[in-house]
Write an enzyme that holds these catalytic residues in place. Sequence first.
Site, PDB file in Angstrom:
ATOM      1  N   GLY A   1      38.602  44.781  45.705  1.00 52.32           N
ATOM      2  CA  GLY A   1      39.666  45.232  46.579  1.00 52.32           C
ATOM      3  C   GLY A   1      40.648  46.213  45.986  1.00 52.32           C
ATOM      4  O   GLY A   1      41.634  46.561  46.636  1.00 52.32           O
TER       5      GLY A   1
ATOM      6  N   PRO B   1      38.892  43.985  39.561  1.00 52.17           N
ATOM      7  CA  PRO B   1      38.626  42.932  40.554  1.00 52.17           C
ATOM      8  C   PRO B   1      38.360  43.522  41.928  1.00 52.17           C
ATOM      9  O   PRO B   1      38.624  44.706  42.175  1.00 52.17           O
ATOM     10  CB  PRO B   1      39.928  42.107  40.537  1.00 52.17           C
ATOM     11  CG  PRO B   1      40.952  43.020  39.974  1.00 52.17           C
ATOM     12  CD  PRO B   1      40.261  43.934  39.030  1.00 52.17           C
TER      13      PRO B   1
ATOM     14  N   SER C   1      47.311  32.838  24.730  1.00 50.55           N
ATOM     15  CA  SER C   1      48.636  33.456  24.825  1.00 50.55           C
ATOM     16  C   SER C   1      49.746  32.457  25.117  1.00 50.55           C
ATOM     17  O   SER C   1      50.924  32.820  25.081  1.00 50.55           O
ATOM     18  CB  SER C   1      48.625  34.548  25.901  1.00 50.55           C
ATOM     19  OG  SER C   1      48.372  34.000  27.181  1.00 50.55           O
TER      20      SER C   1
ATOM     21  N   LYS D   1      52.439  40.136  33.447  1.00 55.96           N
ATOM     22  CA  LYS D   1      53.304  39.020  33.061  1.00 55.96           C
ATOM     23  C   LYS D   1      54.781  39.386  33.228  1.00 55.96           C
ATOM     24  O   LYS D   1      55.588  38.589  33.715  1.00 55.96           O
ATOM     25  CB  LYS D   1      53.002  38.618  31.625  1.00 55.96           C
ATOM     26  CG  LYS D   1      51.614  38.022  31.433  1.00 55.96           C
ATOM     27  CD  LYS D   1      51.329  37.714  29.979  1.00 55.96           C
ATOM     28  CE  LYS D   1      49.933  37.088  29.814  1.00 55.96           C
ATOM     29  NZ  LYS D   1      49.631  36.793  28.392  1.00 55.96           N
TER      30      LYS D   1
END
Length: 816
Positions: free
Chosen positions: A378, A376, A703, A746
């Site tokens: 940055g 992603p 999930s 997670k």
Amino acid sequence: MNSPATKEHETVSLPVIYLPPDFDAILIFPRTKSLLNVARQMGVQATHAALRSNRRILLLYQKVELEEGEAVTPEHLQVVGAVANIIESYEPGDGTIRIAIAVEHRAIVLRFTESDDFLSADVQIVHEEIGLSSTSGSLMKEARKLFNEYAKTRQQEQGRGSHSQQGLTSDEVKRSIKEQEEPGHLADTIAGILNLTPWERQAAIDELNPIKRLQLIIQFLNQALERNELRDDIHNQVRESVQKTHREFYLQEQMKVIQKELGRDDIAEVDELREQVKNAGMSEEAEEKALKELDRLAQIPPQSAESGVIRTYVDWILALPWKEGTEHQLQLPEAQRILDEDHYGLEKPKENVLEYLAVLQLVKHLKGPIICLVGPPGVGKTSFGKSIARATGRKFVRMSLGGVRDEAEIRGHRRTYIGAIPGRIIQGLRDVKSKNPLFLLDEIDKLSSDFRGDPASALLEVLDPEQNSTFRDHYMDIAFDLSDVMFITTANTRVTIPPALQDRMEIIELPGYTDFEKHNIATFTPNGLIPKQLERHGLSDDNVTFTDEAIFEMIHKYTREAGVRNLERTITTVMRKVAREIVTEEAPDLKVEVTPANLSDYLGPAKWTRTKAEERDEVGVATGMVWTQIGGDIVSVEATTMQGEGKLNMTGQLQEVMRESVQTAVAYIRSRADSFGLSDNRFEQQDIHIHIPEGAVPKDGPSAGITVATAILSALTGKSVRKDVAMTGEITLRGRVLPIGGLKEKALAAYRNGIFDIIIPEENEKDEADIPTEIREGIRFHKVNDMTQVLELALTDPIVEPEVSVGMPVASQPPV
């Protein structure tokens, strides 16, 4: 070429005899007769074809002299020539043919036709308009006058022994000039007598307007008179300076004076370019191409447009780094130090670079690796490329591919186009002056394509180690070796990268930074975000300090990203406000400690809130773990039942895959209804509603399967779900628990929200190694492979006798 003043047009197809572009070539002006010895095989066949038909043939000059053995093509020939009639022919038996021709008219080539034996052309025969003498009398008078002056100067040169034209003042020539009554006829007659250059001769043939042609001949006569005058001056100067020298020296001096007077220093410049080409260390193909272009340049007038095109092309060849390169940095400890100094984390890319350097140290030569960093915005993909260049001792070139949709951006334009230039690959190597730089292709996933081509397809050759050693740019049209270049590409997603392009790259995923990694990036020295911004704002550690709690507060409540760009902007905002306080209060020794208590004074109210864990055990509410591009988070899955007709309602912007996962969970529960103590009538008389909060955010993925199943079963049975348990896993119709992705993010989200017991698929045990040690040791991972194990762990009271006992503490506290 100007439009002709013609009476009629006649279109015919004629065989072609092409003539060399030299001073000694026969003249093909209308109303002239010549003897022609045809020696080339194509010319002999063309002559035979003419003799078999109407004895007419088309005569054309070549544009340039051909190399020995080079076949003539229509591109080599002029498009305006002359139609001649073969008066007599003779074959001496040596494969040649001698013909006497009478030139009749000019002709314009409409199209060429090639065959195995000879070349023919469809032409338009130009018949000149007559009766123009009344409007061009003064021009004709001026032309006769200038010709007489020209003839006298040439006669004087003949008297000095010069090898000039003979018989210009003969009665026959004077009579021929005097008898011409049409401007076009007079122009052709004088042109046939003058010693014109090949370029001037073709210009006179190209001009179809009789009056303009006569004006052109007058111009040539004036130029010839000026040359004769200048030649006399040069002759006198040279005779005085070389009276006692050899004739050869005399001729050399004469050439020098001529070049000096004409300002022609291009010949010397071409010789200098030849030396540069031979010393450039380029490939044999490139050297041969460059020398051939320089030979052409020497034959073309410097003021012509083609001369500039050739010179620019040769300059590009000379500007490429054929042998210039940088020495590789092969000291692994130093390279590791540089990488660690510039970037925190990114262990996988760093490991790949160090492995490449280790192999290079052993084999001394290795084709440059092609790495694609996917992550992603940055996370430091572009800046990491610069660090790799510094660590390996290479020069750095960056090319942004975002929005590029023209193949020519990669491979360049062909030289046939006006203003053509090489592609940006060649331009980058020229600019950096190194054959082995690190070439960063930024945003490769944002390439586009349209009618101008597909740049992604053009990159297939560039990024293939087996092919890029002979990369051929359209403009350069010579092979250039890119195998020493280290290519690194960056992308935000691999979905939009064509599969063929992905296959040529080693893709390394950069999933984004955890909160702990962001904290370390902000504080580590010397290149952390806080030290860097302190220096940029003229501050020091004595002026501003941040507590760890304040940094985590900025990460949680003022930014929402996978990278650290917004975090850096947030830190910059604090720095600016502190700098303003120092300047306003004139207190250079001002000390500010940023804490969670005063953070809002600098940044205002919090922009984001984190999802909080449930405060008590509840029926129909299960805590799941989700992955996003900005990291992990927890989410409460809510389920409730009501009187109805057995409908299943889903809200919260659930996308297709997640909706299917909910349906699978319901099907699993209904298929096991008896073991759960549920009757079939229960499902037919009640509706089930599933809701996942934050309805403005789309949610997708399989999930959440076991989380949804737990919430539904809790709502149907009235059993509470433990608040201190979070779970993730895909469910099947048989109740099997399948592996998921993003376990690291997670687990960190659960830990951050005070949940220290998490349920994960058994097959995800291998992914625990990616979780930071301090986090991994603070979490209890319960690995399951069946839904019955999930229910025993998640519900406060068991519903069925479990198939496997997995055990769990009553209260969830961080493990010691």
